[in-house]
Motif scaffolding. Structure first.
Motif, PDB file in Angstrom:
ATOM      1  N   GLY A  69      49.364 -26.619 105.814  1.00  0.00           N
ATOM      2  CA  GLY A  69      49.961 -25.568 106.625  1.00  0.00           C
ATOM      3  C   GLY A  69      51.387 -25.231 106.273  1.00  0.00           C
ATOM      4  O   GLY A  69      51.944 -24.275 106.817  1.00  0.00           O
ATOM      5  N   ARG A  83      53.925 -15.308 112.165  1.00  0.00           N
ATOM      6  CA  ARG A  83      52.518 -14.918 112.038  1.00  0.00           C
ATOM      7  C   ARG A  83      51.773 -15.142 113.345  1.00  0.00           C
ATOM      8  O   ARG A  83      50.623 -14.760 113.471  1.00  0.00           O
ATOM      9  CB  ARG A  83      51.879 -15.728 110.904  1.00  0.00           C
ATOM     10  CG  ARG A  83      52.426 -15.339 109.554  1.00  0.00           C
ATOM     11  CD  ARG A  83      52.069 -16.332 108.499  1.00  0.00           C
ATOM     12  NE  ARG A  83      50.662 -16.360 108.142  1.00  0.00           N
ATOM     13  CZ  ARG A  83      50.085 -15.524 107.293  1.00  0.00           C
ATOM     14  NH1 ARG A  83      50.786 -14.539 106.754  1.00  0.00           N
ATOM     15  NH2 ARG A  83      48.809 -15.652 106.989  1.00  0.00           N
ATOM     16  N   LEU A 114      52.288 -22.797 109.164  1.00  0.00           N
ATOM     17  CA  LEU A 114      51.239 -22.007 109.803  1.00  0.00           C
ATOM     18  C   LEU A 114      50.634 -22.755 110.976  1.00  0.00           C
ATOM     19  O   LEU A 114      50.088 -23.842 110.810  1.00  0.00           O
ATOM     20  CB  LEU A 114      50.142 -21.688 108.783  1.00  0.00           C
ATOM     21  CG  LEU A 114      50.617 -21.113 107.443  1.00  0.00           C
ATOM     22  CD1 LEU A 114      49.451 -20.967 106.482  1.00  0.00           C
ATOM     23  CD2 LEU A 114      51.320 -19.789 107.648  1.00  0.00           C
ATOM     24  N   GLY A 115      50.720 -22.178 112.162  1.00  0.00           N
ATOM     25  CA  GLY A 115      50.071 -22.764 113.336  1.00  0.00           C
ATOM     26  C   GLY A 115      50.741 -24.059 113.792  1.00  0.00           C
ATOM     27  O   GLY A 115      51.789 -24.456 113.301  1.00  0.00           O
ATOM     28  N   GLY A 116      50.119 -24.708 114.776  1.00  0.00           N
ATOM     29  CA  GLY A 116      50.655 -25.953 115.315  1.00  0.00           C
ATOM     30  C   GLY A 116      50.313 -27.137 114.405  1.00  0.00           C
ATOM     31  O   GLY A 116      49.218 -27.185 113.850  1.00  0.00           O
TER      32      GLY A 116
END
Lengths: 172, 172
Positions: free
Chosen positions: A29, A134, A153-155
């Motif tokens: 990520g 994002r 990206l993301g958690g």
């Protein structure tokens, strides 16, 4: 070790990923970014203290956007709290930016899950919008010169060794 | 690969799970959606508009090694063979302009919508709402998903049949 090079560039969507950095060596990520200057970040924190990213140069910044209504943000925040002692001794500064919530909402949430964290309040959400994340949550790693070098990206489970070692490596 | 925080099993609604991709739909009643936004300080005029709409929350995770493109312009929504109207961001912008919704609420609402365009990277999740008129009957969704950083990879097509706009059950 085989390095996998990322060559995707989607205009403003992805802040144009770098082509030279070996993505294969990064934790999942974590995406390299082509050294784009960080947008302005001037906000007051939950205690009313003014903060300006431009005045805090000379070290890496972990800039994290979140909101308490966002499920992945809620799951990730305790992980950030657990990460703090694991990166102690580095000069990485953790900068949390709450997106468009009230002081009460932020205080109620963080007081339970991460009481040591004092976030900045982007009360109208416009600073977050300028950074073009994002989604929420979203994390950027800003280098000592004020340029975004990585987007996450993301958690993520920040207390896991892969992420801790990566962050400690940045600060060496 | 380090796990990212995503949606938990068992999935809360219709889903398609492949080796390289997970898509889960979650249907919510107008009252559930209204309660979510009301709790975040949205005014009555906004809640009225939200209650008159049908929300389907989409969760996607790229579990493969290539970029998957979320581009809602390539998705089709049909009911009884006819194209279905969808309330996109421009619709909501005009609604919010008409009631002078404060910026913080506009920001929160925006972050809860599914992005219109996203180059979903390996191991990246994305989620958000698709919104339709409240009186929408059961409908079909076809998700056309280009792949590859340059969108030239083998496209993925997924179909969800008989998606339902949930209605609140009347108490007896």
């Amino acid at each position: 070790m085989t390095a996998r090079f990322v060559s995707s560039c989607a205009g403003l969507l992805l802040l144009c990923l770098a082509v030279q950095l070996p993505a294969g060596e990064l934790p999942a990520g974590v995406m390299p970014v082509a050294g784009i200057e960080a947008p302005p970040l001037q906000l007051d924190n939950l205690d009313g203290v003014a903060y300006d990213l431009a005045d805090s140069g000379g070290h890496w910044r972990f800039v994290h956007f979140w909101a308490s209504w966002c499920g992945p943000c809620r799951r990730e925040m305790p992980s950030i709290q657990k990460m703090l002692p694991l990166i102690e001794g580095t000069d990485i500064e953790v900068v949390l930016v709450n997106t468009a919530e009230t002081e009460d909402e932020v205080f109620t949430f963080l007081g339970i899950v991460a009481p040591d964290l004092v976030p900045l309040l982007d009360t109208d959400g416009l600073v977050t919008q300028a950074w073009q994340p994002r989604g929420l949550p979203s994390t950027y790693l800003v280098d000592p010169g004020g340029r975004i070098r990585y987007q996450v990206l993301g958690g993520r489970e920040w207390e896991k060794p892969a992420y801790v070692e990566f962050l400690r490596g940045l600060a060496r | 690969m380090m796990p990212a925080f995503g949606i938990d099993k068992p999935y809360p609604g219709p889903f398609i799970e492949r080796e390289d991709l997970l898509v889960v739909l979650r249907q919510r009643t107008p009252e559930q959606m209204a309660a979510f936004y009301e709790a975040r300080g949205f005014p009555g005029a906004a809640i009225e508009r939200i209650k008159a709409s049908c929300f389907v929350t989409v969760h996607m995770e790229n579990r493969g090694h290539d970029v998957i493109w979320l581009d809602t312009a390539l998705w089709t929504f049909t009911s009884k063979g006819k194209p279905l109207e969808r309330f996109d961001r421009s619709y909501w912008d005009s609604q919010w302009d008409s009631i002078k919704l404060r910026q913080a609420s506009r920001s929160t609402f925006g972050w809860t919508q599914l992005p219109a365009l996203r180059d979903l990277q390996p191991d990246e999740p994305v989620g958000g709402n698709l919104v339709f008129p409240g009186n929408t009957e059961r409908f079909d969704m076809t998700l056309n998903l280009p792949t590859g950083a340059d969108r030239q990879g083998k496209p993925i097509t997924l179909e969800f049949r008989d998606v339902e706009c949930l209605q609140e059950v009347e108490a007896e």
